[in-house]
Design a protein around this motif. Sequence first.
Motif, short mmCIF file in Angstrom:
data_model
loop_
_atom_site.label_atom_id
_atom_site.label_comp_id
_atom_site.label_asym_id
_atom_site.label_seq_id
_atom_site.Cartn_x
_atom_site.Cartn_y
_atom_site.Cartn_z
N SER A 138 -11.60 30.84 7.90
CA SER A 138 -12.58 30.74 7.14
C SER A 138 -14.15 30.98 8.41
CB SER A 138 -12.93 29.13 6.28
OG SER A 138 -13.01 28.81 8.04
N GLY A 139 -15.07 31.20 7.75
CA GLY A 139 -16.46 31.36 8.47
C GLY A 139 -16.44 30.69 9.84
N GLY A 140 -16.07 29.47 9.00
CA GLY A 140 -16.51 28.47 9.84
C GLY A 140 -15.18 28.72 11.62
N GLN A 141 -14.13 28.31 11.04
CA GLN A 141 -13.43 29.23 11.85
C GLN A 141 -13.07 29.96 13.13
OE1 GLN A 141 -10.18 28.61 9.06
NE2 GLN A 141 -9.65 25.53 9.63
N ARG A 142 -13.88 31.13 12.05
CA ARG A 142 -13.68 32.91 12.86
C ARG A 142 -15.36 32.28 13.78
NH1 ARG A 142 -14.14 37.43 7.90
NH2 ARG A 142 -11.97 35.99 6.40
N GLN A 143 -15.76 31.47 13.76
CA GLN A 143 -17.14 32.18 14.93
C GLN A 143 -16.51 30.79 15.94
OE1 GLN A 143 -19.40 33.75 16.07
NE2 GLN A 143 -21.09 33.60 14.64
N ARG A 144 -16.14 29.58 16.06
CA ARG A 144 -15.87 29.08 16.91
C ARG A 144 -14.47 29.44 17.75
NH1 ARG A 144 -14.07 24.53 13.01
NH2 ARG A 144 -12.32 23.06 14.04
N ILE A 145 -13.39 30.87 16.74
CA ILE A 145 -12.53 31.31 17.57
C ILE A 145 -13.64 32.42 18.69
CG2 ILE A 145 -10.94 33.69 17.54
CD1 ILE A 145 -9.76 30.28 17.10
N ALA A 146 -14.44 33.14 17.92
CA ALA A 146 -15.55 33.82 18.37
C ALA A 146 -16.18 33.48 19.70
CB ALA A 146 -16.58 34.51 17.39
N LEU A 147 -16.83 32.66 19.97
CA LEU A 147 -17.02 31.51 20.54
C LEU A 147 -15.82 31.60 21.99
CD1 LEU A 147 -19.44 30.02 21.68
CD2 LEU A 147 -19.20 27.87 20.93
N ALA A 148 -14.74 31.17 21.48
CA ALA A 148 -13.71 31.05 22.59
C ALA A 148 -13.57 32.00 23.64
CB ALA A 148 -12.21 30.28 21.86
N ARG A 149 -13.51 33.55 22.23
CA ARG A 149 -13.24 34.65 22.93
C ARG A 149 -14.08 34.54 24.19
NH1 ARG A 149 -13.73 39.61 19.10
NH2 ARG A 149 -16.33 39.15 19.17
#
Lengths: 355, 298
Positions: A138-149
């Motif tokens: 989902s969008g929120g999950q993607r943004q959290r992954i982007a932050l982790a990256r």
Amino acid sequence: MSIRVQSVSKTFGSFRALDNINLDLEPGKLVALLGPSGCGKTTLLRVIAGLEWPDQGRIIIDGRDTDAVHARERQVGFVFQHYALFRHMTVFENIAFGLRVKAKDERPSEADITARVRELLNLVQLDWQADRYPAQLSGGQRQRIALARALAVRPKVLLLDEPFGALDAQVRKELRKWLRQLHDELHITSIFVTHDQDEALEVADQIVLVNQGRVEQVGAVQDVYDHPATAFAYKFLGGANRFEGVINGGHLMVGNTPLKLEGLVPANGTRAEAFARPYQVTIANNITGAESAIPITIQRATIRGNMVRVDATHAQTPQQVYEVELTREQWRGSGQTCGQPAFLLVGSLRAFAIQ
Amino acid sequence: MQATKAVWLLAALGVGVLAEALVIDRWFSLSMVALTGIQAFFPRQQYFRFQVALVLLAILILAGGLFAQFHLSLDYMIERTPSLLGLELRDGFLQGAALSLFISIVSILLASVIGLLFALMRLSLHPVLFGISAFYISYFRGTPLLLQALVIYLGLPQVGITIDAIPAGIIALTLCYGAYLAEIFRAGIEAIPKGQIQAAYALGLNRLNTLRCVILPQALILIVPPVGNQFISMLKDSALVSVMGVWELTFIARMHGRASFHYMEMMIAAGVIYWLLSISFELVQARIEARYGKGVRA
């Protein structure tokens, strides 16, 4: 790490996106770059990241001039509004990527990379999604992954470009809180761009208010909210009642009512405006004549929790509306009802000349 | 649905009547009509597939019927098929379909390398590289392949470079398809969102690694279908090198056909071989897409 922006300007064609910006950001703070769309805040962030080059001026990160330093060497983590996760890699590989592509002598061992990715996945609470592809999140999950990256390479500075802009309201609220907590844990110097004043007020330590390529005001969140430095700052940060008139003898004449002023008063005869937030004004039945009091008609009172929001109009010019915030006790004590004439009591205000 | 069924019945009857008229076999026409009767009772789910299978069957039978009308020698076709396939070496080298396949595979590999190179040149901001690439792509896409092949085979000896027919054919196909592939690669690369590249830069990648690890893996997945298309097209265009006397499939088919006046048999046999090869490429392409398309294709 501290960030200094020194007289940075940038134009796109004939459009002046950044106009002589100067900023001094303390290390370890979470800073919001706040402003309306097209004000240059994203451009400023991208200049700091090294994704755009300024026409003039310098960016100094941690005491080091970044004049000739490409984005890839600035050690900044960047989070994009639309995530920009690598679509052909799993979540795990996305986060590991920044470490894997390091030069041989700097690259951690495979075991260290795995450990780091696991740690970050736990941090963003998505360890169970490691083997999925971004398209499956989902969008929120993607943004959290982007932050982790972005965090994987241990950046000196974290830059977030409208990180919650593409998410729906509910997710946005959750992620705001989450980002705030994350920053409290990590204390990495972070700048995030937003056009949402609530987001800036809720999440940031410091606000940099940007308008038309210029910095309007910089300060701690509460300071900027309580003491706006410019008319724009008043209008943009939280709703405010606006009083427009002409300066006369140290007062602002709104219709026939003189309003008391404080601070620097524009010259006599100047058209000027002043602002007061809804909680900074009150309502009264009768006046002694010593106060700044505008005749109003009360239109409507809305009760929410312990607060009462009163909508009123100017007694003579009803197109002029005012908003007052009272507690229930104040509202009951005032003995007012809707449709009744009353006075709006205003303290000393700061007047801004209208150009 | 009723209308469709009616159409189907009519079609089947038509096929039956046609088969009858062509005096193929009474049993055949009867079985066609019976088949159509069956489909009315078929489960709904399999109805579509059954219909498609029936259509294909009908086309095959019709084609067979047409084929029979020519009174062609099936025996001759079967007898010469190994020769067309190129199961034996000629002068220690491939021939027939094997040679066609060899030329196509070598050419598409070389063309891919050239195509990528020229696509990158075309995307660069260097005026010389851009200019060369723009000229190359425009010229080789804009002139007939046959002409290019002849210029290379007949023209080069005039400036002192003699070249065998097979390498000449490979060069011509490579250059021509390289131009098409360059445009396909360019489109694929340009389709990658700018954010992906900036994300790579922000993570510390240099330009080469960004191209290698971020852009190309995604672009390659996007261009599998058009490249597969080009490959199939190349397989058939390899027939053009027969004009240079290369013993590939079309050349051998014509040779046998001319010698024995079984022209039509050889053309049909060669056509079937090309077609089967193309179908196998399509299947390979579908597998590649399914395997590597994860994430990039939604």
